[in-house]
Design an enzyme around this catalytic site. Sequence first.
Site, PDB file in Angstrom:
ATOM      1  N   MET A 113       0.830  -1.210   0.000  1.00 21.10           N
ATOM      2  CA  MET A 113       0.000   0.000   0.000  1.00 21.10           C
ATOM      3  C   MET A 113       0.861   1.256   0.000  1.00 21.10           C
ATOM      4  O   MET A 113       0.506   2.261  -0.617  1.00 21.10           O
ATOM      5  CB  MET A 113      -0.965  -0.002   1.187  1.00 21.10           C
ATOM      6  CG  MET A 113      -2.010  -1.107   1.123  1.00 21.10           C
ATOM      7  SD  MET A 113      -2.881  -1.224  -0.457  1.00 21.10           S
ATOM      8  CE  MET A 113      -3.629   0.386  -0.566  1.00 21.10           C
ATOM      9  N   ASP A 128      -1.625  17.945 -10.685  1.00 23.78           N
ATOM     10  CA  ASP A 128      -1.842  19.230 -10.009  1.00 23.78           C
ATOM     11  C   ASP A 128      -0.953  20.325 -10.587  1.00 23.78           C
ATOM     12  O   ASP A 128      -1.411  21.438 -10.843  1.00 23.78           O
ATOM     13  CB  ASP A 128      -1.592  19.084  -8.512  1.00 23.78           C
ATOM     14  CG  ASP A 128      -1.779  20.390  -7.769  1.00 23.78           C
ATOM     15  OD1 ASP A 128      -2.846  21.027  -7.941  1.00 23.78           O
ATOM     16  OD2 ASP A 128      -0.864  20.796  -7.036  1.00 23.78           O
TER      17      ASP A 128
END
Length: 159
Positions: A113, A128
């Site tokens: 993860m 972004d």
Amino acid sequence: MSQFTHINASGEANMVDVSAKAETVREARAEAFVHMAPETLQLIVSGQHHKGDVFATARIAGIQAAKKTWDLIPLCHPLLLSKVEVQLEAIEAENKVRIESVCKLAGKTGVEMEALTAASVAALTIYDMCKAVQKDMVIGPVRLLEKTGGKSGHFKVEA
């Protein structure tokens, strides 16, 4: 396929108890892609992007994200990572950026993860930083490439 480990006998989500597990060296590699227009990629590669070094910023964001995975994903354990590496590569022939992350530790639970989070957040950071230039960039796929260590052993994506 084995049982879900984060669901208890009552069907409720819970954090897995890893206290009885053996400590082993564990490592995971993940990748993510950001597909974009050739002009956007050229801004990144040439260093002409008005927000600065996109790859350096994405690399730091990915490293920070790996360290905060337990804070972002509710049932992940806080881990003492011994290594987080994020590499970015412009693939100009395909108008995309490839991100590969590696996370490593000696511990009782895996780092899949953390590797996936690092690659994902690096990709989100590229989006972004470049969204003022191009809003229709596509992130994906994001996937685990390899993991070693632990009870489940070695996993590697077929080439």
